[in-house]
Design a protein around this motif. Sequence first.
Motif, short mmCIF file in Angstrom:
data_model
loop_
_atom_site.label_atom_id
_atom_site.label_comp_id
_atom_site.label_asym_id
_atom_site.label_seq_id
_atom_site.Cartn_x
_atom_site.Cartn_y
_atom_site.Cartn_z
N ILE A 51 0.84 -1.20 0.00
CA ILE A 51 0.00 0.00 0.00
C ILE A 51 0.87 1.25 0.00
O ILE A 51 0.64 2.20 -0.76
N GLY A 52 1.90 1.25 0.84
CA GLY A 52 2.82 2.39 0.89
C GLY A 52 3.55 2.58 -0.42
O GLY A 52 3.80 3.73 -0.85
N LYS A 53 3.89 1.49 -1.07
CA LYS A 53 4.55 1.56 -2.38
C LYS A 53 3.65 2.29 -3.38
O LYS A 53 4.10 3.18 -4.11
N ARG A 54 2.38 1.92 -3.42
CA ARG A 54 1.44 2.55 -4.34
C ARG A 54 1.26 4.04 -4.02
O ARG A 54 1.22 4.89 -4.93
N ARG A 55 1.14 4.37 -2.76
CA ARG A 55 0.93 5.77 -2.40
C ARG A 55 2.15 6.61 -2.77
O ARG A 55 2.02 7.74 -3.26
N PHE A 56 3.34 6.06 -2.52
CA PHE A 56 4.56 6.77 -2.90
C PHE A 56 4.63 6.93 -4.42
O PHE A 56 4.99 8.00 -4.93
N GLU A 57 4.28 5.89 -5.15
CA GLU A 57 4.31 5.95 -6.61
C GLU A 57 3.32 6.99 -7.14
O GLU A 57 3.61 7.68 -8.12
N GLN A 58 2.17 7.11 -6.48
CA GLN A 58 1.20 8.11 -6.89
C GLN A 58 1.77 9.52 -6.71
O GLN A 58 1.58 10.39 -7.56
N ALA A 59 2.48 9.72 -5.60
CA ALA A 59 3.12 11.02 -5.36
C ALA A 59 4.21 11.27 -6.40
O ALA A 59 4.36 12.39 -6.92
N LEU A 60 4.94 10.23 -6.73
CA LEU A 60 6.03 10.36 -7.70
C LEU A 60 5.49 10.69 -9.09
O LEU A 60 6.12 11.46 -9.83
N GLN A 61 4.34 10.14 -9.44
CA GLN A 61 3.74 10.43 -10.74
C GLN A 61 3.39 11.90 -10.88
O GLN A 61 3.40 12.46 -11.99
N GLN A 62 3.07 12.55 -9.76
CA GLN A 62 2.70 13.96 -9.78
C GLN A 62 3.92 14.89 -9.67
O GLN A 62 3.80 16.09 -9.91
N PHE A 63 5.06 14.32 -9.33
CA PHE A 63 6.27 15.11 -9.08
C PHE A 63 6.91 15.49 -10.42
O PHE A 63 7.22 14.60 -11.23
N PRO A 64 7.12 16.77 -10.68
CA PRO A 64 7.63 17.19 -12.00
C PRO A 64 9.05 16.72 -12.31
O PRO A 64 9.45 16.72 -13.47
N TYR A 65 9.80 16.32 -11.30
CA TYR A 65 11.17 15.88 -11.53
C TYR A 65 11.33 14.39 -11.24
O TYR A 65 12.40 13.94 -10.81
N ALA A 66 10.28 13.62 -11.48
CA ALA A 66 10.30 12.20 -11.17
C ALA A 66 11.43 11.46 -11.87
O ALA A 66 11.99 10.50 -11.33
N ASN A 67 11.78 11.92 -13.07
CA ASN A 67 12.86 11.25 -13.80
C ASN A 67 14.24 11.50 -13.20
O ASN A 67 15.23 10.91 -13.63
#
Length: 235
Positions: free
Chosen positions: A16-32
């Motif tokens: 669950i924590g993995k998914r929530r972190f990934e959701q935040a990362l998807q919104q982060f403009p510098y995810a790459n």
Amino acid sequence: MKVEIWSDIVCPFCYIGKRRFEQALQQFPYANRVQVVWRSFKLDPGYQPVPGRSTHESLAHKKGISVAQAKVMADQVSRLATEVGLQYDFNRAVPANTFLAHQLIHLAGQHGRQGAAKEHLMAAYYTKGQNLNEIDTLVQLATEIGLDAEEARTALTNGIYAEAVRHDEHQAHQMNVRGVPFFVFEGKYAVSGAQPTELFAEVLEKVWEELQPTEPAPAMVANGPVCGPEGCSVS
């Protein structure tokens, strides 16, 4: 930015924590520009699976509760999982000691497939009822993410990455980690638990801003009369 995540494959809040972190990362403009490193943590290092014992029975035995109570706990966690798009199936899940599975994740990391291995193993445990205690199963899962079957079998049979798993656990012990998931941002900030997506987003922004170089303020060598929003000063 480097984010290290200590977690166990059979920890429901870790997925669950993995998914929530990934959701935040998807919104982060510098995810790459974010490097995610998965670190090993075994919830029960000495656990020995009992053939035929279900996850509900295993939990009941571990916590000293009834099987019915264990099922209620599993249902509660499953409802949380659905909020992030995960469908847990504890009725099919096979209790496992995850030492071998963590070694496979380290092998995958050598081939740039660590994230894929983590996701594939968690899905195999929580949704497909696959037995992560078996080397044959792990080798099959390895090939499904593009790893070589013989290399995976050799690594798991000979414990090539066993020490790497122990090293991760030693690091967790040094940081006094008592539970997982446990997220460490740039070795400076820690977040414990499957926190809301919004909190992960805030931490990503905060750490990113701190990493950006700033121009030093000019040194003052002379100070005289000036005018500002509140008027002019007179020496």
